[in-house]
Design a protein around this motif. Structure first.
Motif, short mmCIF file in Angstrom:
data_model
loop_
_atom_site.label_atom_id
_atom_site.label_comp_id
_atom_site.label_asym_id
_atom_site.label_seq_id
_atom_site.Cartn_x
_atom_site.Cartn_y
_atom_site.Cartn_z
N PHE A 113 0.76 -1.16 0.01
CA PHE A 113 -0.19 -0.16 0.13
C PHE A 113 1.06 1.16 -0.16
O PHE A 113 1.90 1.00 0.60
N PRO A 114 0.27 2.47 -0.44
CA PRO A 114 1.24 3.64 -0.53
C PRO A 114 1.22 4.12 0.69
O PRO A 114 0.73 3.83 1.77
N LEU A 115 2.31 4.94 0.80
CA LEU A 115 2.81 5.49 2.23
C LEU A 115 1.62 6.73 2.38
O LEU A 115 1.38 7.59 1.61
N MET A 116 1.51 6.95 3.76
CA MET A 116 0.41 8.00 4.25
C MET A 116 1.35 9.32 4.27
O MET A 116 2.38 9.20 5.13
N LYS A 117 0.72 10.38 3.89
CA LYS A 117 1.40 11.84 4.00
C LYS A 117 1.74 12.18 5.54
O LYS A 117 2.72 12.86 5.74
N GLU A 118 0.73 11.47 6.16
CA GLU A 118 0.87 12.09 7.69
C GLU A 118 1.89 11.64 8.44
O GLU A 118 2.75 12.29 9.25
N ASP A 119 2.67 10.38 7.91
CA ASP A 119 3.63 9.86 9.04
C ASP A 119 4.61 9.21 8.06
O ASP A 119 5.62 8.52 8.54
N ASN A 120 4.44 9.22 6.69
CA ASN A 120 5.38 8.39 5.97
C ASN A 120 5.52 6.89 6.01
O ASN A 120 6.39 6.43 5.56
N LEU A 121 4.19 6.26 6.43
CA LEU A 121 4.15 4.81 6.76
C LEU A 121 3.13 4.18 5.87
O LEU A 121 2.23 4.94 5.27
N PRO A 122 3.32 2.93 5.22
CA PRO A 122 2.17 2.49 4.58
C PRO A 122 1.06 2.35 5.27
O PRO A 122 0.86 2.38 6.45
N GLU A 123 -0.19 2.55 4.60
CA GLU A 123 -1.48 2.60 4.98
C GLU A 123 -1.59 1.31 6.15
O GLU A 123 -2.39 1.64 7.09
#
Length: 205
Positions: free
Chosen positions: A124-134
């Motif tokens: 899954f893509p990285l979340m902009k909030e913490d740069n971790l995968p969803e």
């Protein structure tokens, strides 16, 4: 939050202006993520138990005034309603990125020029909030953040623990869990490592 909508206020027992909107995503039924529960006994000694965890909440909350959103990534310890006598395989924990907290994806052990390295590619893509995968709890070979669980006594694996788990996982790439050598490793892993051949390449931490 939709200020132009309305919802029933259970505390006030009446309709109220404004509505919080919730959107669910990606529900899976599979082996759980693993983590640690730490608790003190009556003698003050801390006991550590490896247990199953599930995403308690990975969410963003909009504020009414439109200011910075609140983001939370919290995993919760599981409480099984049903059990069975069969345990998970060694590979399903030591070689599984979801079990380690990295989320779903491809976890590979590569040997280049006699050096072993683990590589993780998230699904899954990285979340902009913490740069971790969803679907992740922690980053690949990264320390988890404080207050990353719904219980104070729970936490994800430390980097040192991740390395220990993956070191065993590197052995499982070639030696399956039901082989005599890996059965012996359950009882005394350091001793088995001392007996490894030149063909065996452990991670270069």
């Amino acid at each position: 939050y939709d200020e132009n909508s309305s919802m029933y206020d259970l505390l006030a027992n009446k309709e109220a202006k404004g509505e919080w909107l919730e959107f669910g995503k990606n529900f899976f039924a599979e082996a759980a993520t693993l983590g640690v529960k730490e608790q003190k006994n009556a003698n003050g000694k801390i006991t550590r138990v490896i247990d199953e965890f599930t995403p308690g909440m990975i969410l963003t909350i909009d504020k009414m005034d439109g200011s910075n959103k609140i983001f939370k990534r919290l995993f919760a310890p599981g409480f099984s309603h049903t059990i069975r006598k069969e345990a998970r395989s060694c590979e399903s924990c030591h070689n599984n990125p979801l079990a380690l907290g990295y989320g779903r994806g491809k976890l590979e052990y590569k040997i280049v020029d006699g050096k072993g390295t683990w590589k993780f590619t998230p699904k899954f893509p990285l979340m902009k909030e913490d740069n971790l995968p969803e679907d992740a709890w922690i980053g690949f070979l990264k320390e988890g953040k404080e207050n990353s669980a719904t219980r104070e006594y729970a936490r994800p694996f430390l980097v040192s623990e991740q390395k220990n788990i993956l070191t065993v996982g590197s052995c499982l790439v070639c030696h399956k869990s039901d082989t005599p050598i890996m059965k012996a490793a359950i009882l005394d892993f350091p001793k088995v490592i001392m007996l490894k051949s030149q063909k065996c390449v452990l991670p270069g931490w």
